[in-house]
Design a protein around this motif. Sequence first.
Motif, short mmCIF file in Angstrom:
data_model
loop_
_atom_site.label_atom_id
_atom_site.label_comp_id
_atom_site.label_asym_id
_atom_site.label_seq_id
_atom_site.Cartn_x
_atom_site.Cartn_y
_atom_site.Cartn_z
N MET A 102 47.01 38.46 38.30
CA MET A 102 46.63 39.46 37.14
C MET A 102 45.21 39.42 37.20
O MET A 102 44.52 40.22 37.10
N GLN A 103 44.71 38.11 36.98
CA GLN A 103 43.36 37.94 36.91
C GLN A 103 42.48 37.52 38.03
O GLN A 103 41.24 37.59 37.72
N GLY A 104 43.03 37.46 39.11
CA GLY A 104 41.95 36.96 40.14
C GLY A 104 41.66 35.65 40.26
O GLY A 104 42.32 34.81 39.48
N LEU A 105 40.52 35.48 40.65
CA LEU A 105 39.69 34.14 40.34
C LEU A 105 38.85 33.80 39.09
O LEU A 105 38.07 34.79 39.25
N LEU A 134 36.63 31.26 36.66
CA LEU A 134 35.95 29.80 36.43
C LEU A 134 36.62 29.25 35.17
O LEU A 134 36.36 30.12 34.28
N PHE A 141 41.78 26.09 42.18
CA PHE A 141 40.82 25.61 43.28
C PHE A 141 39.90 24.63 42.60
O PHE A 141 39.39 24.76 41.53
N TYR A 145 38.34 26.60 39.59
CA TYR A 145 38.58 27.86 39.38
C TYR A 145 40.24 28.02 39.31
O TYR A 145 41.04 27.36 39.90
N GLN A 160 43.18 31.00 40.11
CA GLN A 160 43.76 32.08 40.62
C GLN A 160 45.03 32.72 40.41
O GLN A 160 46.00 32.21 40.49
#
Lengths: 115, 122
Positions: free
Chosen positions: B40-43, B45, B91, B35, B37
């Motif tokens: 702007m886009q967050g988390l 996949l 991550f 993932y 992070q």
Amino acid sequence: AQTVTQSQPEMSVQEAETVTLSCTYDTSESDYYLFWYKQPPSRQMILVIRQEAYKQQNATENRFSVNFQKAAKSFSLKISDSQLGDAAMYFCAYRTMNRDDKIIFGKGTRLHILP
Amino acid sequence: DARVTQTPRDKVTEMGQEVTMRCQPILGHNTVFWYRQTMMQGLELLAYFRNRAPLDDSGMPKDRFSAEMPDATLATLKIQPSEPRDSAVYFCASGLARPYSGREKRTYNEQFFGPGTRLTVL
């Protein structure tokens, strides 16, 4: 495609008070998991609570509980007796129950605890 | 105490350089996820593997990113060449997916996250 929306970028709560974080999601599936993850400044992702969509009873883990409204596609997190250690980013997340294990995250809510 | 490990924890590099991030899943886990992070886009996949085979890498820019599992104890994510927009926390997570016939409710299997690699591309 599934989506997860957290409409509160930031929230603050007084220590020992109760706070509720909101989350809505969109899916056409009937069986799925919903999660709340906590990310403290250490950036470790910590699973706080899990809800299976087929269970009507709301999940509870100590001071953390959820209000799961399947028809409304709403999944809020309530933190009771807020503590300084609860300060973190909180992510609402969705995962299907089929063979696809991937998790879809919301953008997160940053929670501040005021002493 | 079983946990997912990731190296390096932090990486600063210059644009154009190759970056390799490594992940050691929990022993016995057969699914590995990458993932990314960003603010702007967050988390999001990027890719995931089951039994070392790539199942979905649709979230990964194909021209510069590659993900592999040389063996069951190592997953790698490479960026070549790196660009400033690749700056993010990456991550890795692992889990144990059990056989599923489709006729019964799946047994829940938790995904365990590593501590992440913070990448800064100057």
